[in-house]
Design an enzyme around this catalytic site. Structure first.
Site: not given
Ligand code: SAH
Ligand code: SF4
Length: 338
Positions: A84, A97, A104, A108, A111, A325
């Site tokens: 994205e 961004c 990832c 976290c 997220c 995100c």
């Protein structure tokens, strides 16, 4: 490739040196095929086609916010992987961004990207391709870059360093290092390594908690590096680069948003040349986290202000288009996409 690498490649293959500069120029004019390089002779174009490729970000989905001009993209690369990117329009220009990894590893808990796991690193070319695709689509020049999309930039260090060099070089996108921000969850040794490059980019650190106990609840990386170690690295970053560090603090109702949390945070940051961005957490399905209410946000920011800590509540752009995100890719994935 950097201009230097491209020059070596062109010369090694018996083409004249000046062609490298021409090709490099085209690459920074958002071309997506060698065919578009009209001043390059056919034999060289054919050679490039058979031996090289241009990274292209294909637009899979494109959402425009009804509230502001924010545009969110879901891009796919040649292997079908998707990331994205978001373009935001401010008074001073267009800011993008971009993502640095497909997924990832950091996990976290608040997220959406962290929840979807990790697929692979992006190359520097794929990071540039996101900017080029957006520039082509919107017919604008992007003037600011934030590495705050999917992925942990410092977990893809080499490619990210190369990207910063390419994006900021005069012959490249020529976006000054001052207009580039890198956001990290806090991989301490890599912050020192990054400082040594003295790029002059802004470092943004995702703190999200005033102490290790709370931080470890939401950010697994906090089990590896303590807040003290992280803040020491930030101080060192400022000393080495002269660039003020900013901290991201996502306010999660009942988790990290009490007055006591604000006071503890202020205490920790005392004397540091920094700025705190407070972000009401975006609710991601399955996390159970809710954003702090306005009263809480106000009280938190007041306590920071009383303690001379510069802080702002970040304006949320594109709230109607899953602009935070990892949410769009997750949705796409759940609907049967890759
Ligand atoms: N991996 C890097 C950069 C990408 S995440 C990092 O963690 O800093 C970009 C920012 O979005 C980080 O500050 C991250 O903590 C924040 N973020 C992730 N999920 C969020 C959510 N649901 N609500 C608000 N901020 C979120
Ligand atoms: Fe990764 Fe950043 Fe999301 Fe954490 S917040 S899982 S580091 S992308």
């Amino acid at each position: 490739m950097s201009l230097q690498e491209l020059t070596e490649f062109i010369v090694k293959n018996d083409f004249p040196k000046f062609r490298a500069k021409q090709i490099f120029g085209w690459l920074n004019k958002n071309v997506i095929s060698f065919d578009e390089m009209s001043n390059i002779p056919t034999n060289l174009r054919l050679f490039l086609e058979s031996s090289c490729y241009i990274s292209v970000a294909n637009i899979e989905k494109r959402l425009v916010s009804r509230y502001d001009n924010t545009v969110k993209y879901l891009f796919s690369f040649n292997d079908g992987e998707c990331v994205e990117a978001v373009v935001m329009t401010y008074k001073y220009g267009h800011s993008i961004c971009i993502s640095t990894q497909v997924g990832c590893k950091m996990g976290c808990t608040f997220c959406a990207t962290g929840k979807s796991g990790f697929s692979r690193n992006l190359t520097a070319g794929e990071m540039l391709a996101q900017i080029e695709a957006a520039q082509r689509d919107l017919n604008v020049r992007i003037s600011n870059i934030v590495l705050m999309g999917m992925g942990e930039p410092l977990d893809n260090f080499e490619n990210v360093v190369k990207f910063i060099q390419l994006a900021s070089s005069d012959e490249g996108l020529n976006i000054g290092a001052r207009h580039i921000t890198l956001s990290t969850c806090g991989i301490v040794p890599k912050i020192y390594e990054l400082a040594d490059y003295r790029f002059g980019i802004t470092l943004s650190v995702s703190l999200h908690a005033p102490n290790d106990q709370i931080r470890r609840r939401t950010m697994p990386i906090a089990r590896k590096y303590s807040i003290d170690e992280l803040l020491q690295a930030c101080k060192d970053y400022f000393k080495t680069t002269g660039r003020r560090v900013s901290f991201e603090y996502s306010m999660i109702s009942g988790v990290n948003d009490s007055d006591a949390n604000a006071r503890e945070l202020a205490n920790r940051l005392l004397g540091m040349n920094c700025h705190v961005n407070l972000i009401p957490v975006n609710t991601v399905e399955g996390t159970g986290y809710l954003k702090s209410n306005i009263k809480r946000q106000q009280s938190f920011i007041n306590i920071l202000a009383e303690n001379n800590i510069a802080a702002t509540v970040r304006r949320t752009l594109g709230s109607d288009i899953n602009a935070s995100c990892g949410q769009l890719r997750r949705k796409h994935f759940n609907e049967g996409g890759k």
